[in-house]
Scaffold this motif. Structure first.
Motif, PDB file in Angstrom:
ATOM      1  N   GLU A 140      10.178 -22.103   2.759  1.00 10.46           N
ATOM      2  CA  GLU A 140       9.378 -21.176   3.546  1.00 10.46           C
ATOM      3  C   GLU A 140       9.103 -19.939   2.711  1.00 10.46           C
ATOM      4  O   GLU A 140      10.011 -19.358   2.124  1.00 10.46           O
ATOM      5  CB  GLU A 140      10.107 -20.817   4.834  1.00 10.46           C
ATOM      6  N   ILE A 141       7.836 -19.565   2.677  1.00  6.09           N
ATOM      7  CA  ILE A 141       7.434 -18.386   1.919  1.00  6.09           C
ATOM      8  C   ILE A 141       6.500 -17.551   2.763  1.00  6.09           C
ATOM      9  O   ILE A 141       5.912 -18.033   3.724  1.00  6.09           O
ATOM     10  CB  ILE A 141       6.747 -18.755   0.583  1.00  6.09           C
ATOM     11  N   GLY A 142       6.400 -16.299   2.391  1.00  3.97           N
ATOM     12  CA  GLY A 142       5.469 -15.397   3.042  1.00  3.97           C
ATOM     13  C   GLY A 142       4.771 -14.568   1.986  1.00  3.97           C
ATOM     14  O   GLY A 142       5.269 -14.397   0.874  1.00  3.97           O
ATOM     15  N   PHE A 143       3.612 -14.076   2.326  1.00  2.00           N
ATOM     16  CA  PHE A 143       2.848 -13.253   1.405  1.00  2.00           C
ATOM     17  C   PHE A 143       2.611 -11.894   2.038  1.00  2.00           C
ATOM     18  O   PHE A 143       2.220 -11.805   3.197  1.00  2.00           O
ATOM     19  CB  PHE A 143       1.515 -13.914   1.056  1.00  2.00           C
ATOM     20  N   VAL A 144       2.863 -10.853   1.259  1.00  2.00           N
ATOM     21  CA  VAL A 144       2.656  -9.490   1.719  1.00  2.00           C
ATOM     22  C   VAL A 144       1.554  -8.888   0.850  1.00  2.00           C
ATOM     23  O   VAL A 144       1.640  -8.909  -0.381  1.00  2.00           O
ATOM     24  CB  VAL A 144       3.947  -8.648   1.611  1.00  2.00           C
ATOM     25  N   ASP A 145       0.519  -8.358   1.490  1.00  2.00           N
ATOM     26  CA  ASP A 145      -0.587  -7.753   0.759  1.00  2.00           C
ATOM     27  C   ASP A 145      -0.221  -6.360   0.282  1.00  2.00           C
ATOM     28  O   ASP A 145       0.313  -5.554   1.036  1.00  2.00           O
ATOM     29  CB  ASP A 145      -1.826  -7.652   1.643  1.00  2.00           C
ATOM     30  N   VAL A 146      -0.538  -6.099  -0.972  1.00  2.00           N
ATOM     31  CA  VAL A 146      -0.444  -4.748  -1.522  1.00  2.00           C
ATOM     32  C   VAL A 146      -1.830  -4.134  -1.329  1.00  2.00           C
ATOM     33  O   VAL A 146      -2.836  -4.806  -1.550  1.00  2.00           O
ATOM     34  CB  VAL A 146      -0.070  -4.788  -3.022  1.00  2.00           C
ATOM     35  N   PRO A 147      -1.907  -2.894  -0.887  1.00  2.00           N
ATOM     36  CA  PRO A 147      -3.232  -2.284  -0.732  1.00  2.00           C
ATOM     37  C   PRO A 147      -4.019  -2.350  -2.046  1.00  2.00           C
ATOM     38  O   PRO A 147      -3.444  -2.275  -3.138  1.00  2.00           O
ATOM     39  CB  PRO A 147      -2.936  -0.832  -0.361  1.00  2.00           C
ATOM     40  N   ARG A 148      -5.325  -2.516  -1.913  1.00  2.00           N
ATOM     41  CA  ARG A 148      -6.183  -2.636  -3.090  1.00  2.00           C
ATOM     42  C   ARG A 148      -6.010  -1.405  -3.985  1.00  2.00           C
ATOM     43  O   ARG A 148      -6.027  -0.272  -3.517  1.00  2.00           O
ATOM     44  CB  ARG A 148      -7.629  -2.756  -2.651  1.00  2.00           C
ATOM     45  N   ILE A 149      -5.858  -1.652  -5.278  1.00  2.00           N
ATOM     46  CA  ILE A 149      -5.621  -0.591  -6.249  1.00  2.00           C
ATOM     47  C   ILE A 149      -6.901  -0.382  -7.064  1.00  2.00           C
ATOM     48  O   ILE A 149      -7.433  -1.335  -7.647  1.00  2.00           O
ATOM     49  CB  ILE A 149      -4.444  -0.941  -7.176  1.00  2.00           C
ATOM     50  N   VAL A 150      -7.370   0.859  -7.102  1.00  2.00           N
ATOM     51  CA  VAL A 150      -8.528   1.234  -7.915  1.00  2.00           C
ATOM     52  C   VAL A 150      -8.077   2.357  -8.829  1.00  2.00           C
ATOM     53  O   VAL A 150      -7.662   3.418  -8.362  1.00  2.00           O
ATOM     54  CB  VAL A 150      -9.717   1.680  -7.043  1.00  2.00           C
ATOM     55  N   VAL A 151      -8.146   2.111 -10.142  1.00  2.00           N
ATOM     56  CA  VAL A 151      -7.664   3.070 -11.130  1.00  2.00           C
ATOM     57  C   VAL A 151      -8.789   3.344 -12.123  1.00  2.00           C
ATOM     58  O   VAL A 151      -9.339   2.397 -12.710  1.00  2.00           O
ATOM     59  CB  VAL A 151      -6.426   2.511 -11.872  1.00  2.00           C
TER      60      VAL A 151
END
Length: 155
Positions: free
Chosen positions: A59-70
């Motif tokens: 069992e796995i889950g995915f957590v989104d990181v907020p979009r990064i703009v650099v």
């Protein structure tokens, strides 16, 4: 007389080819039977429903990181990344709680990358490894299984 010898040789060659083909088919059949009898190959396993799935998937889950703009230094370009963290379902709440620290460490690393390095081969694997290390520093070892880069664009 040479004509009669040539005519006699042709059927003999055809007979040898057929004999070799029959011997090949018989030996393949014997080898297949022996492999099945010894348990190396199971013909019934090919027709069973779960022949390819012997182990259940973890069992796995995915957590989104907020979009990064650099912004990239020295050029009028920006680096945009979307990232997902692969974690166990029970750890997803902890990762979500510490997401500001994770995003800060990712942004700090990405803003320090030399723009000339972006044109080199293999930079994405290096970035993925560095982001995995930074996620493990923030969350601890064993929580983040993988860092998945879903979007990587330089505009």
């Amino acid at each position: 007389m040479s004509e009669t010898l040539a005519i006699d040789e042709v059927p003999a060659r055809r007979g040898r080819g057929r004999l070799a083909l029959i011997a090949l088919v018989l030996s393949a059949g014997i080898c297949g039977f022996a492999a099945s009898y010894m348990g190396f190959v199971s013909p019934l396993a090919m027709f069973s429903k779960d022949a390819g799935h012997s182990e259940p998937l973890p069992e796995i889950g995915f957590v989104d990181v907020p979009r990064i703009v650099v912004p990239m230094p020295g050029r009028n370009r920006q680096l945009m990344m979307s990232i997902k963290l692969e974690v166990a379902p029970q750890d997803a709440a902890q990762v979500q709680l510490l997401m500001p620290r994770i995003a800060d460490s990712f942004t700090g690393f990405l803003s320090d990358i030399d723009p000339a390095a972006m044109d080199r081969r293999g930079v994405l694997e290096i970035i993925r490894a560095e982001l995995t290390t930074r996620a493990q520093i923030v969350l601890g070892d064993g929580i983040v299984k993988e860092v998945l880069i879903t979007e990587f664009a330089i505009q």
